[in-house]
Write an enzyme that holds these catalytic residues in place. Structure first.
Site, PDB file in Angstrom:
ATOM      1  CD  GLU A 239       1.346   7.754   5.327  1.00 37.53           C
ATOM      2  OE1 GLU A 239       1.632   8.955   5.443  1.00 37.53           O
ATOM      3  OE2 GLU A 239       1.029   7.250   4.234  1.00 37.53           O
ATOM      4  CG  HIS A 255      -0.842 -16.971  -9.702  1.00 33.35           C
ATOM      5  ND1 HIS A 255      -0.988 -18.013 -10.599  1.00 33.35           N
ATOM      6  CD2 HIS A 255      -1.894 -16.142  -9.938  1.00 33.35           C
ATOM      7  CE1 HIS A 255      -2.052 -17.808 -11.354  1.00 33.35           C
ATOM      8  NE2 HIS A 255      -2.619 -16.663 -10.967  1.00 33.35           N
ATOM      9  CE  LYS A 349       8.707  13.359   2.824  1.00 30.96           C
ATOM     10  NZ  LYS A 349       7.422  13.983   2.580  1.00 30.96           N
TER      11      LYS A 349
HETATM   12  C1  F6R Z   1       1.977  12.205   4.755  1.00 35.20           C
HETATM   13  C2  F6R Z   1       1.910  11.323   3.596  1.00 35.20           C
HETATM   14  C3  F6R Z   1       3.185  10.932   2.923  1.00 35.20           C
HETATM   15  C4  F6R Z   1       3.581  11.975   1.862  1.00 35.20           C
HETATM   16  C5  F6R Z   1       4.894  11.603   1.179  1.00 35.20           C
HETATM   17  C6  F6R Z   1       5.268  12.525   0.042  1.00 35.20           C
HETATM   18  O1  F6R Z   1       0.676  12.592   5.114  1.00 35.20           O
HETATM   19  O2  F6R Z   1       0.854  10.917   3.212  1.00 35.20           O
HETATM   20  O3  F6R Z   1       2.994   9.662   2.350  1.00 35.20           O
HETATM   21  O4  F6R Z   1       2.564  12.074   0.890  1.00 35.20           O
HETATM   22  O5  F6R Z   1       5.926  11.605   2.121  1.00 35.20           O
HETATM   23  O6  F6R Z   1       5.167  13.868   0.415  1.00 35.20           O
HETATM   24  P1  F6R Z   1       4.396  14.879  -0.529  1.00 35.20           P
HETATM   25  O7  F6R Z   1       3.018  14.332  -0.658  1.00 35.20           O
HETATM   26  O8  F6R Z   1       4.458  16.195   0.141  1.00 35.20           O
HETATM   27  O9  F6R Z   1       5.130  14.863  -1.835  1.00 35.20           O
END
Ligand code: F6R
Length: 356
Positions: A239, A255, A349
């Site tokens: 990320e 393994h 998303k």
């Molecule tokens: C972005 C990040 C992502 C979010 C994930 C879930 O910085 O680390 O891995 O954590 O998309 O989103 P949240 O944490 O808001 O539930």
């Protein structure tokens, strides 16, 4: 001058302040104690929990991994980390379902939480706002509200620590005050040695970033906290650095995965293996890791071993986490990559939200 000592360049490459968030890790941990002191957990006091489910994705979901690993030696009830839409059928009445989402809007977490609510589980929510906050306040569920404005992965102190402290308050674990003092003291010290103002020659986090360089990292850790940390570092490199990275854990990788290093050495010689180590590894685990690293031999470009600092499990976990997290931000900056944006996560998303 080393690129990582050029503060102007850092500011240009990291306009979103991911490095600042990492430099604030100690502050997040310290503030978490106040957050939990001000959190009303009374709806959960006196309950006899039959299991603990920690729900969360990505940066929030890591809280579940590390809490499960830290609590493993003492917690007397099953702990399940749920990273997805569906709550397994055995989680229901009597279970404490803790939903962790920094934004409060992650649909997998919201869906699984809805199933826990429908099954009559006890509910604890941790978020900075969003739909989760509305669900919690609308129904009077215990709510750990953490400060907003960061990337979830840059808010790990706020996400992991209050949730962990809440389990202590609820009597599920017993955190030793001396371990806490040791862990926080160590992180405070490291905040200085890993800070951008500490030159690369004396800064272990900058050195680690340089050692990784522009190679493909593979991260290994032994079962328990180091497996959780290996996965976390892989995600951070993905990320922050927008770099491919894979991970695996000892003993399982012995393994299968080690055999896969036999071919394609022309490619794997551009890999760098990063292994979390613990000075107190049990003899068999120590031997296993040593033999494995020998077996990889010249088929990997290089091997970096990160020795955990501290005596307690908490100090070892947090110090290893901190080094990996902040080094991943330096690694991004070194390669000229803005660590903050995660465009592919955001756009997916949005696409999925259109289906609601
Ligand atoms: C972005 C990040 C992502 C979010 C994930 C879930 O910085 O680390 O891995 O954590 O998309 O989103 P949240 O944490 O808001 O539930």
């Amino acid at each position: 001058m080393n690129d990582l000592d050029d503060l102007k360049r850092i500011r240009e490459i990291d306009p979103g302040g991911m490095l600042e968030a990492e430099e604030g890790f100690y502050g997040q941990l310290a503030e978490s104690k106040d957050i939990i002191a001000g959190t009303d957990l009374s709806s959960l006091y006196g309950k006899k929990f039959t299991g603990l489910a920690i729900l969360g994705m990505g940066g929030s979901g890591f809280s579940g991994d590390i809490i499960k690993a830290l609590a493993a030696d003492e917690i007397k009830i099953p702990v399940e980390v749920v990273k997805g839409y569906e709550l397994p059928a055995f989680i229901g009445k009597g279970w404490l379902v803790m939903a962790v989402s920094y934004s409060g809007n992650t649909e997998e977490t919201l869906n699984a939480l809805g199933q826990g609510i429908n099954r009559g589980s006890h509910i604890l929510v941790e978020c900075s706002g969003g739909r989760l906050e509305k669900v919690a306040s609308g129904s009077g569920y215990a709510l750990i509200k953490v400060p907003a404005g960061l990337q979830p992965r840059g808010a790990i102190g706020y996400l992991f620590y209050p949730a962990y402290l809440a389990l202590d308050k609820l009597g599920l674990i017993d955190i030793d005050e001396m371990d806490e003092d040791e862990a926080l003291g160590l992180i405070k010290e490291r905040s200085e040695s890993y800070n951008r103002n500490m030159p690369a020659a004396k800064n272990p986090a900058k050195k680690l970033a340089v050692e990784i360089g522009d190679r493909l990292p593979i991260v290994y850790g032994s079962e328990g906290i180091y497996a959780a940390l290996a996965y976390r570092l892989k995600c951070e490199i993905n990320e922050n650095g927008k770099t491919p990275c894979w991970w695996n854990s000892f003993a399982e990788l012995n393994h299968n995965e080690t055999v896969g290093w036999e071919r394609l050495s022309g490619i794997t010689r551009d890999f760098v293996v990063i292994t979390f180590r613990d000075p107190d590894e049990p003899p068999k685990m120590k031997a296993r890791i040593d033999v494995t690293l020998d077996q990889l031999g010249s088929n990997t470009g290089s091997i970096i071993q990160l020795m955990a600092e501290g005596k307690s499990k908490l100090a070892k976990a947090l110090s290893s986490l901190y080094l990996g997290d902040i080094a991943s931000v330096y690694h991004a900056i070194l390669n000229g990559i803005d660590p903050t944006p995660v465009e592919k996560i955001e756009s997916l998303k949005k696409e999925l939200a259109k289906l609601d």
